[in-house]
Design an enzyme around this catalytic site. Structure first.
Site, PDB file in Angstrom:
ATOM      1  N   ILE C  77       0.866  -1.322  -0.244  1.00  0.00           N
ATOM      2  CA  ILE C  77      -0.158  -0.002  -0.021  1.00  0.00           C
ATOM      3  C   ILE C  77       0.861   1.321  -0.075  1.00  0.00           C
ATOM      4  CG2 ILE C  77      -1.802   1.197   1.353  1.00  0.00           C
ATOM      5  CD1 ILE C  77      -2.740  -1.310   2.287  1.00  0.00           C
ATOM      6  N   CYS C  78       0.508   2.089  -0.928  1.00  0.00           N
ATOM      7  CA  CYS C  78       1.279   3.459  -0.886  1.00  0.00           C
ATOM      8  C   CYS C  78       1.335   4.079   0.384  1.00  0.00           C
ATOM      9  CB  CYS C  78       1.073   4.293  -1.942  1.00  0.00           C
ATOM     10  SG  CYS C  78       1.766   5.831  -2.058  1.00  0.00           S
TER      11      CYS C  78
END
Lengths: 125, 101, 130, 110
Positions: C77-78
């Site tokens: 996940i960024c």
């Protein structure tokens, strides 16, 4: 953090289609470009549809509590990204021309198809 | 270097399909997923079939999305139905994909 | 073949995540390798441990958990997009002085460099738009 | 670590970043630097000013490579290199110098 960790070799075409402030994807696309530049990825940007509106100078989004996207866009050349292709049809549709925050290359439909053909990978934002 | 074009928005946003077709090359393919499944209806697809034919673009629609929307038996004959495995197959037979939304 | 997926749409708000989930399952079933799934934009909400759909709806978080356990796929996940939207691991919660974290342990918060790396190391990158 | 003992007006987080970047003043820079064990010299200020100009212009904090490049352009080869920056801002120069210059906390994005 080590920019040598990845030996970039793929030609990546980033296709931008969103308007500057109505959708966070416009800024998130630029964030990707900054990261890709740090790893020296071979990057080409295509602004089409509403994304051509990102390039207009004299934006002042402080009125809507947002940061100025053109300021960050104009950092891309310093990061080594210089290929800003802009869809001439989209420019025509909005009746805008020149006076952009980065130096652009106008391309027609045929030239854009070529950009897609020549890319190894396409990312759509 | 063939591209699989993936569209997921309904025909109500025609500029998305317009862009996709404008930038396609001969021999590319088009896959309709999610709300773009409605493009498979005869009245919507007929507006773009001549352009698809001219570019020799094959058009596919994702079975699960068609069935979900109750239109799998109503679609135009030129459209090939694929399930998720067919979707995977299409990504292997094309060099890359471009998602239009 | 080596695949990476980019998911952009919020779970439960768009079809983006479930389409990507089904695609991932089909990939694995057909013997392909999933190099990385990268969650960006509103798809970062996939990482929240706290989401709880009604019992008669698909629990997306459990689906990712199963895939993670069975195939050990890399779910990234960024970090910048996630922290901004309130999806934090312990480190980020401490760093930003928040009283709790909520990242499900199937996922990992990391930078956009992971997406750059994924484009370099995958034969195919498929974007699932919002 | 807590700045409030030295300067009651300076509101920083645990890592020493200003909570509100508009609070930045040259005095604030001195306080932040001191808490990091650095006494600011003219050479530090050259870098801090360049960083603040960069942020003003682009609204992002530069990555290390870009910081080096920018400094090289305005101050020349002698100062535009990572050794010089490491001497001034030990550890991770881009992060530490950004903290002292009152730029936003990095998003850990790379």
């Amino acid at each position: 953090m080590n920019s040598n960790a990845i030996k970039a070799r793929k030609k990546v075409l980033v296709i931008l289609t969103q308007s500057p402030y109505g959708n966070a994807l416009s800024r998130e696309a630029i964030d990707y470009c900054l990261a890709a530049a740090a790893f020296e990825q071979d990057l080409t940007l295509l602004f089409t549809g509403d994304a051509v509106l990102q390039l207009i100078n004299d934006q002042n989004p402080s009125t809507i509590n947002q940061k100025d996207l053109t300021k960050t866009l104009s950092a891309l050349p310093i990061y080594g990204i210089n290929q800003f292709y802009v869809d001439s049809n989209a420019l025509e549709q909005y009746g805008i021309d020149n006076d952009f925050c980065v130096p652009t290359i106008k391309v027609d439909v045929k030239e854009i198809s070529e950009l897609l053909v020549n890319a190894d990978t396409i990312l759509n934002f | 270097m063939k591209t699989l074009h993936i569209v997921n928005k309904s025909p109500e946003k025609p500029s998305i399909m317009e862009r996709c077709l404008n930038f396609s090359s001969k021999g590319d393919s088009l896959l309709l997923i999610e709300d773009a499944a409605y493009f498979a209806l005869p009245s919507t697809i007929s507006k773009i079939t001549s352009r698809l034919d001219a570019l020799q673009i094959k058009i596919y629609a994702l079975e699960e999305d068609l069935v979900a929307r109750g239109i799998n038996k109503k679609i135009h004959g030129s459209i090939q139905i694929v399930n998720y495995e067919g979707f995977v197959e299409l990504t292997t037979t094309h060099n890359k994909s471009s998602s239009w939304y | 073949m080596n695949y990476s997926l980019v998911i952009l749409g919020a779970p439960y708000s768009t079809q983006s995540t479930t389409t990507a989930l089904n695609f991932t399952k089909a990939l694995l079933k057909n013997g392909h390798n999933v190099y990385r799934v990268f969650f960006y934009h509103d798809a970062v909400h996939n990482g929240s441990e706290l989401s709880r759909p009604p019992q008669d709806e698909l629990d997306i978080s459990t689906e990712w958990k199963k895939l993670k356990n069975e195939h050990d796929i890399d779910l990234v996940i960024c970090i910048a997009a996630a922290v901004k939207r309130g999806v934090l691991d312990n480190n980020e919660a401490l760093r930003h002085e928040k009283k709790s974290s909520n990242l499900s342990n199937s996922f990992e918060l990391s930078g956009l460099g992971q997406l750059v790396d994924a484009t370099e190391h995958s034969d195919r990158v498929i974007t699932f738009g919002p | 670590m807590n700045m409030s003992t030295k300067n009651p007006e300076l509101n920083t987080d645990k890592e020493g970043f200003l909570k509100n970047i508009n609070d930045w003043t040259p005095e604030a820079a001195n306080f932040i630097a001191e808490s990091e064990g650095i006494t600011l010299t003219d050479e530090h200020w050259e870098v801090i000013n360049i960083l603040r100009d960069f942020y003003q212009q682009f609204e992002i904090s530069p990555a290390m490579r870009i910081l080096v490049k920018t400094i090289k352009e305005s101050l020349g080869e002698e100062k535009g290199n990572s050794i010089h920056l490491m001497n001034l801002f030990p550890g991770s120069p881009a992060k530490l110098a950004s903290k002292i210059a009152g730029l936003p906390k990095p998003t850990n994005c790379l």
